[in-house]
Scaffold this active site. Structure first.
Site, short mmCIF file in Angstrom:
data_model
loop_
_atom_site.label_atom_id
_atom_site.label_comp_id
_atom_site.label_asym_id
_atom_site.label_seq_id
_atom_site.Cartn_x
_atom_site.Cartn_y
_atom_site.Cartn_z
N VAL A 106 36.10 42.58 43.99
CA VAL A 106 36.38 42.39 45.41
C VAL A 106 37.85 42.68 45.71
CG1 VAL A 106 36.42 40.70 47.30
CG2 VAL A 106 34.54 40.68 45.65
N CYS A 107 38.72 42.35 44.77
CA CYS A 107 40.17 42.45 45.00
C CYS A 107 40.64 43.84 45.43
CB CYS A 107 40.93 42.01 43.74
SG CYS A 107 40.53 40.34 43.20
N PRO A 108 40.20 44.93 44.78
CA PRO A 108 40.70 46.23 45.23
C PRO A 108 40.28 46.58 46.65
CG PRO A 108 38.95 46.49 43.59
CD PRO A 108 39.34 45.05 43.59
N GLU A 110 39.99 44.53 49.09
CA GLU A 110 40.87 43.79 50.00
C GLU A 110 42.24 44.45 50.10
OE1 GLU A 110 39.62 39.21 50.05
OE2 GLU A 110 40.59 39.82 48.19
N LEU A 111 42.83 44.78 48.96
CA LEU A 111 44.16 45.38 49.00
C LEU A 111 44.14 46.71 49.73
CD1 LEU A 111 45.49 44.57 45.42
CD2 LEU A 111 45.98 43.38 47.56
#
Length: 445
Positions: A106-108, A110-111
């Site tokens: 999920v993190c990439p 979001e960034l």
């Protein structure tokens, strides 16, 4: 010395490996990095991450507190650099986007999502940074990994290293497994935390919602107004007073200027209080209420009892108009219906219907008008409610009268359909409104 740095990132049951090599000579805590041309030479890197003086706190206690200042290493514009929060966020709003780990799932997204909307943040004066417990070397490797391989190539926001976990600890966002929570921390120009939200690891946050919250914070700071549920820039706000709140609630959450509600009490016996009239319990079958406001100030609620046994069709129409009734795909009803006329010796008139800002001549759930049912119920007291006849063969209109006397003089034959159960003081006060040709000088609805 030739060395290799391997980055192990685990979230859930999946493990991702990324490695890169660099040439370096070490002198104390200084490294000479040669592999990536984007990494400047003679850059000071704190090998053990962040330097900060703060104790672990509860994240919920951070709202209204100043964000503890910190110094750490970061990747900024593709190069490893020192980062000082006090200098970077000086006289600026700031958004810290905490995320669990590089090379996860999920993190990439979001960034990349925040980076794609960076201009929206910059136009509002917000500086955005990403924060995780990864090293700057992991950040750098991730930034050099293309999108199809799960990388964040092209991300423009600085990525901060919290390898010592002290930044996460200082705001109560360090998980027991050693990762940072998926969380957003929004600070104002004074460095105070104004918003902090934590998300489940498997759920990405919304850029639009983050911007909405910031707009609300800035609007509150500049205007002193408070922002109600689902507030968006340009939307209705409230003064922090009971009167303003009441007006907003009446406008937004009632079924309209008139809305159906539960019966909540009346005066029994032959006596009457100053705010109620003698309910005719043997006649009342339904209860409706309307909330009145003027110039964003809530005036109060009036509760009506309807005589459904004597006027079943008329009362059913009245109830449905209070709720809002769909006619030919349009929602018609008494919502925002104004007090159209005040006759001090007779009563007040309401009931004009509106659709898309235009007043309708008349409309009922049975058609343009409806037949007059019965004239058997007489006026007996102030506060009686009567529907107006159209004056011809077409029957009743949508307008109704609440009397201010027990024997009003009316040019048209009325059909009495109910009485005020609660709120007569408000009705009497409306009878004293300044008027011109019977029309109130202020807008009341």
């Amino acid at each position: 010395m030739i060395g290799s740095v391997s980055r192990l990132s685990a979230l859930g049951c999946r493990t991702a490996f990324r490695a890169f090599c660099f040439s370096a000579t070490r002198s104390g805590s200084r490294f000479m990095l040669n592999e990536y041309p984007s990494v400047g030479r003679n850059v000071s890197v704190r090998a053990f991450g962040t330097h900060i003086c703060a104790n672990h706190v509860n994240s919920g206690d951070m709202i209204g507190r100043e964000l503890p200042s910190f110094r750490t290493s970061a990747v900024i514009d593709g190069a490893i650099a020192d980062f000082d929060s006090s200098e970077y966020f000086r006289d600026s709003y700031g958004l810290l986007v905490f995320y669990p780990l590089d090379f996860t799932f999920v993190c990439p997204s979001e960034l990349l999502g925040f980076s794609e909307r960076l201009s929206d943040f910059e136009s509002r004066g917000i500086k955005v940074v990403g924060v995780s417990v990864d090293s700057v070397f992991s950040h750098l490797a991730w930034l050099h990994t293309d999108l199809k391989n799960g990388g964040v190539q092209g991300v423009k926001i600085p990525l901060l290293s919290d390898i010592s976990r002290t930044i996460s600890k200082s705001v109560g966002l360090l998980r027991s497994d050693g990762f940072a929570q998926r969380a957003s921390v929004l600070i104002d120009k004074s460095g105070k935390v104004r918003h902090l939200s934590i998300f489940d690891l498997g759920i990405g946050r919304s850029v639009d919602e983050t911007l909405r919250v910031f707009d609300a914070i800035k609007f509150n700071d500049e205007s002193g107004q408070v922002c109600p549920v689902n507030w968006k820039k340009g939307g209705d706000s409230m003064a922090p007073t009971s009167a303003s709140t009441g007006a907003y609630l009446a406008k937004t959450f009632s079924k309209g200027a008139l809305g159906c509600g539960a019966y909540y009490g009346h005066t029994s016996g032959s006596s009457r209080s100053n705010d109620s009239v003698l309910p005719r319990d043997d006649l009342i079958t339904d209860y409706v209420y309307f909330d009145l406001a003027s110039e964003r100030r809530y005036l109060g609620r009036v509760l009506l009892g309807l005589y459904g046994r004597h006027q079943p069709l008329t009362c059913e129409n009245f109830v449905q108009m209070c709720k809002g009734y769909e006619v030919d795909g349009r929602l018609i009803g008494y919502r925002n219906s104004p007090v159209s006329h005040v006759f001090p010796r007779n009563g007040i008139v309401l009931g004009d219907l509106f659709h898309s800002g235009s007043r309708l001549r008349s409309c009922t759930i049975f058609g343009r008008s409806m037949p007059e049912e019965s004239f058997d119920v007489p006026f007996v007291q102030e506060g009686d409610v009567a529907m107006f006849s159209s004056g011809d063969e077409s029957g009743l209109t949508s307008r109704f009268l609440i009397t201010l006397t027990s024997n009003p003089y009316l040019g048209r034959r009325p059909v009495v359909i109910g009485t005020v159960v609660k709120g007569m003081k408000l009705i009497r006060s409306l009878g004293n409104e300044p008027i011109k040709d019977g029309v109130p000088l202020r807008d009341i609805r």
